[in-house]
Design a protein around this motif. Structure first.
Motif, short mmCIF file in Angstrom:
data_model
loop_
_atom_site.label_atom_id
_atom_site.label_comp_id
_atom_site.label_asym_id
_atom_site.label_seq_id
_atom_site.Cartn_x
_atom_site.Cartn_y
_atom_site.Cartn_z
N PRO A 143 0.80 -1.24 0.00
CA PRO A 143 0.00 0.00 0.00
C PRO A 143 0.83 1.29 0.00
O PRO A 143 0.33 2.35 -0.39
CB PRO A 143 -0.82 -0.12 1.29
CG PRO A 143 -0.96 -1.59 1.50
CD PRO A 143 0.35 -2.17 1.06
N LEU A 144 2.09 1.19 0.41
CA LEU A 144 2.94 2.38 0.43
C LEU A 144 3.77 2.52 -0.86
O LEU A 144 4.59 3.44 -0.98
CB LEU A 144 3.87 2.33 1.64
CG LEU A 144 3.18 2.33 3.02
CD1 LEU A 144 4.21 2.21 4.14
CD2 LEU A 144 2.33 3.59 3.19
N GLY A 145 3.56 1.61 -1.78
CA GLY A 145 4.28 1.70 -3.05
C GLY A 145 5.60 0.98 -3.09
O GLY A 145 6.31 1.03 -4.10
N LYS A 146 5.96 0.26 -2.04
CA LYS A 146 7.22 -0.49 -2.01
C LYS A 146 7.05 -1.80 -2.76
O LYS A 146 6.08 -2.54 -2.53
CB LYS A 146 7.65 -0.76 -0.57
CG LYS A 146 8.96 -1.52 -0.46
CD LYS A 146 9.32 -1.77 1.00
CE LYS A 146 10.62 -2.55 1.10
NZ LYS A 146 10.98 -2.83 2.53
N GLU A 147 8.00 -2.10 -3.65
CA GLU A 147 7.89 -3.31 -4.45
C GLU A 147 8.05 -4.56 -3.58
O GLU A 147 8.93 -4.65 -2.73
CB GLU A 147 8.95 -3.34 -5.56
CG GLU A 147 8.84 -4.57 -6.44
CD GLU A 147 9.85 -4.59 -7.57
OE1 GLU A 147 9.83 -5.56 -8.36
OE2 GLU A 147 10.68 -3.65 -7.66
N LEU A 148 7.18 -5.53 -3.81
CA LEU A 148 7.27 -6.83 -3.17
C LEU A 148 7.95 -7.81 -4.12
O LEU A 148 7.88 -7.65 -5.34
CB LEU A 148 5.86 -7.33 -2.81
CG LEU A 148 5.03 -6.41 -1.92
CD1 LEU A 148 3.64 -7.01 -1.70
CD2 LEU A 148 5.73 -6.18 -0.58
N ILE A 149 8.57 -8.81 -3.57
CA ILE A 149 9.30 -9.75 -4.42
C ILE A 149 8.45 -10.94 -4.82
O ILE A 149 8.94 -11.87 -5.46
CB ILE A 149 10.60 -10.24 -3.74
CG1 ILE A 149 10.26 -11.02 -2.47
CG2 ILE A 149 11.53 -9.09 -3.47
CD1 ILE A 149 11.48 -11.70 -1.86
#
Length: 258
Positions: A143-149
């Motif tokens: 939700p904060l825009g951080k990429e997940l792997i």
């Protein structure tokens, strides 16, 4: 060495015998020459001694209209360090996947998408009857825009799978299928258990005829998608699924030769 294969979207098996003229590492790749990132197989094999021969069974339960098989010495720019002793193409038996009609439709949709995921744009992709939806995104973020792997994740309340193009582009087609089958099992079994989805997805993958070696590699990709599973929990999950792959493939081979 590039060998053209008129596959015409058929199921087939290549029986290949290679002789090395010195210690070397052989690369084996099969791909659709018309499009980028369309690897149906990527494999490597080490030859430790001169004149060593090795037999390979290369399974292609799905294929494109055209395909090329690329054999190469990974440490040389020529083909002088190995020879092809025999090369045979055989028809592959039909797939026998025990699943519901809806699961069969999902698997068909997943395979079709896996074949084009390396060269298709991001966006929304519906199955033929709009039963399933793949949301192909540049990358999956929190939700904060951080990429997940994670390469893919399934919506809990509807048959919708979000897929990371950045990660999928680098995978072979069998690995894409294994990951999508895993995600589909979350939906069909209504389970949040990763191990349950692992076993369900890998069983469908193997029943369709995809090779065991890619299944093992696919599982390492899926495990790597869940960094919260660390330590003993991840080790136990890894062991359980790899044990299943080993026992299930052994069982299928035993049935095949009885």
């Amino acid at each position: 060495m590039i060998i053209p294969i008129p596959t015409n979207k058929k199921r087939f098996v290549i029986h290949l015998r290679i002789r090395a003229h010195r210690a070397m590492e052989l690369g084996i790749q099969a791909y659709d020459p018309r499009y980028p990132h369309t690897y149906y197989l990527r494999r490597k094999a080490r030859f430790l001694n001169p004149s060593q021969q090795r037999d390979f069974e290369l399974k292609f339960p799905v294929s494109s209209k055209k395909m090329e098989l690329f054999l190469f010495d990974k440490n040389a720019v020529h083909d002088q360090h190995f020879s092809v002793i025999s090369f045979k193409v055989a028809e592959m038996e039909p797939a026998l996947v025990w699943a519901s009609e809806s699961q069969h439709r999902f698997l068909k949709f997943a395979i079709e998408f896996a074949q084009k995921a390396g060269h298709t744009p991001t966006g929304f992709y519906d199955s033929q009857n709009q039963e399933f939806l793949f949301h192909y995104v540049a990358s999956i973020t929190d939700p904060l825009g951080k990429e997940l792997i994670t390469p893919a994740r399934t919506h809990r309340l509807m048959p919708r799978v979000q897929i990371s193009k950045r990660l999928f582009v680098g995978y072979s087609i069998p690995i894409r299928v294994a990951i999508l089958a895993h995600e589909g099992c979350h939906w069909f079994l209504n389970t949040r258990s990763q191990t349950t989805a692992d076993v369900c997805g890998i069983k469908q993958y193997l029943d369709y005829g995809f090779p065991k070696i890619e299944a093992v590699y696919a599982m390492t990709k899926i495990f790597g998608s869940y960094p919260q599973l660390i330590g003993q929990a991840q080790l136990e999950r890894t062991r359980e699924v790899l044990d299943f792959i080993e026992s299930y493939t052994h069982e299928k081979e035993s049935i095949r030769y009885t």
